[in-house]
Enzyme design. Structure first.
Site, PDB file in Angstrom:
ATOM      1  N   CYS A   1       0.805  -1.235   0.000  1.00  0.00           N
ATOM      2  CA  CYS A   1       0.000   0.000   0.000  1.00  0.00           C
ATOM      3  C   CYS A   1       0.832   1.275   0.000  1.00  0.00           C
ATOM      4  CB  CYS A   1      -0.926   0.015   1.218  1.00  0.00           C
ATOM      5  SG  CYS A   1      -0.004   0.069   2.760  1.00  0.00           S
TER       6      CYS A   1
ATOM      7  N   CYS B   1      -1.099  -4.773   6.812  1.00  0.00           N
ATOM      8  CA  CYS B   1      -0.947  -3.614   7.703  1.00  0.00           C
ATOM      9  C   CYS B   1      -0.313  -4.049   9.027  1.00  0.00           C
ATOM     10  CB  CYS B   1      -2.293  -2.965   7.972  1.00  0.00           C
ATOM     11  SG  CYS B   1      -3.273  -2.709   6.496  1.00  0.00           S
TER      12      CYS B   1
HETATM   13 FE1  FES Z   1      -1.408   0.713   4.308  1.00  0.00          FE
HETATM   14 FE2  FES Z   1      -2.987  -0.385   6.113  1.00  0.00          FE
HETATM   15  S1  FES Z   1      -3.494   0.106   4.048  1.00  0.00           S
HETATM   16  S2  FES Z   1      -0.929   0.187   6.338  1.00  0.00           S
END
Ligand code: FES
Length: 211
Positions: free
Chosen positions: A36, A107
């Protein structure tokens, strides 16, 4: 509004424990998630005699799951030895939070990697890691992925701030795509030197700017 989170996740997200930058940490780690692009920093104070983590804090540039997991793992790691803290897994942290949506597993992995990176930083700075891999441009570039570009909130490799990396006979030279008068020039330089000078075969680190 219905959240896909347990009450434990929401509690740690709304009232995270151990948040904030630590002055003069004994070890610090910065990790980014390839999934992400978010980042987490973890700071440690370690008792040099017992190797117990006496204080720990984090800064998260990630989502609610990341903040909640970082809050949980810092609570789990406090009071443990480095060896014990290394064994904390993202699954244990996620379980302690009552579970996370599967799409959010990365995450909690990111939070655990931040902790492990801070432990490794401590071990390297205290001569506890036996290195035999020679430093190469690839090794240096990998480390530079742990240096933040404060202008973007991402690391200096991904934000293409690094123009050149030269590794020669114990010296490393980095050229950055900002002038030496830039407001973040000194901070970024210090962070780079901090990340590279602990490499076992590096004697000097030079950071140059475009002007
Ligand atoms: Fe990036 Fe959770 S979506 S740390």
């Amino acid at each position: 509004m219905t959240f896909p989170y347990t009450k434990e996740v929401l509690e740690h997200f709304r009232n995270p424990q151990n948040v904030g930058k630590m002055e003069d940490p004994d070890g610090k780690g910065l990790e980014g998630s390839p999934a992400c692009g978010d980042m987490v920093a973890v700071y440690l104070k370690v008792n040099p005699d017992t190797l117990v983590i006496e204080d720990i804090s984090f800064e998260s540039y990630g989502c609610a799951s990341n903040i909640a997991t970082a809050s949980m793992i810092t609570e789990m790691a406090k009071g443990k030895t480095l060896e014990e803290a290394k064994k904390i897994t993202w699954k244990e942290a996620a379980n302690a939070l009552g579970g996370l949506p599967p799409v959010k597993a990365h995450c909690s992995v990111l939070a655990v990697e931040g902790l492990r990176s801070a432990i490794r930083d401590y071990e390297e700075k205290h001569g506890m890691v036996v290195e035999n891999e020679a430093t190469t441009v690839e090794v240096v570039s990998k480390r530079l992925k742990h240096v933040m570009n404060p202008m973007a909130g991402l690391d200096i490799i991904r934000t293409e701030l690094v123009l050149k990396v030269v590794v020669e006979e114990g010296t490393v030279r980095i050229v950055l795509d900002i002038p030496s008068t830039h407001q973040f020039a000194v901070a970024i330089k210090e962070d780079i030197v901090d990340k590279l000078e602990s490499l076992w075969d590096v004697e000097s680190v030079t950071v140059d700017f475009i002007s």
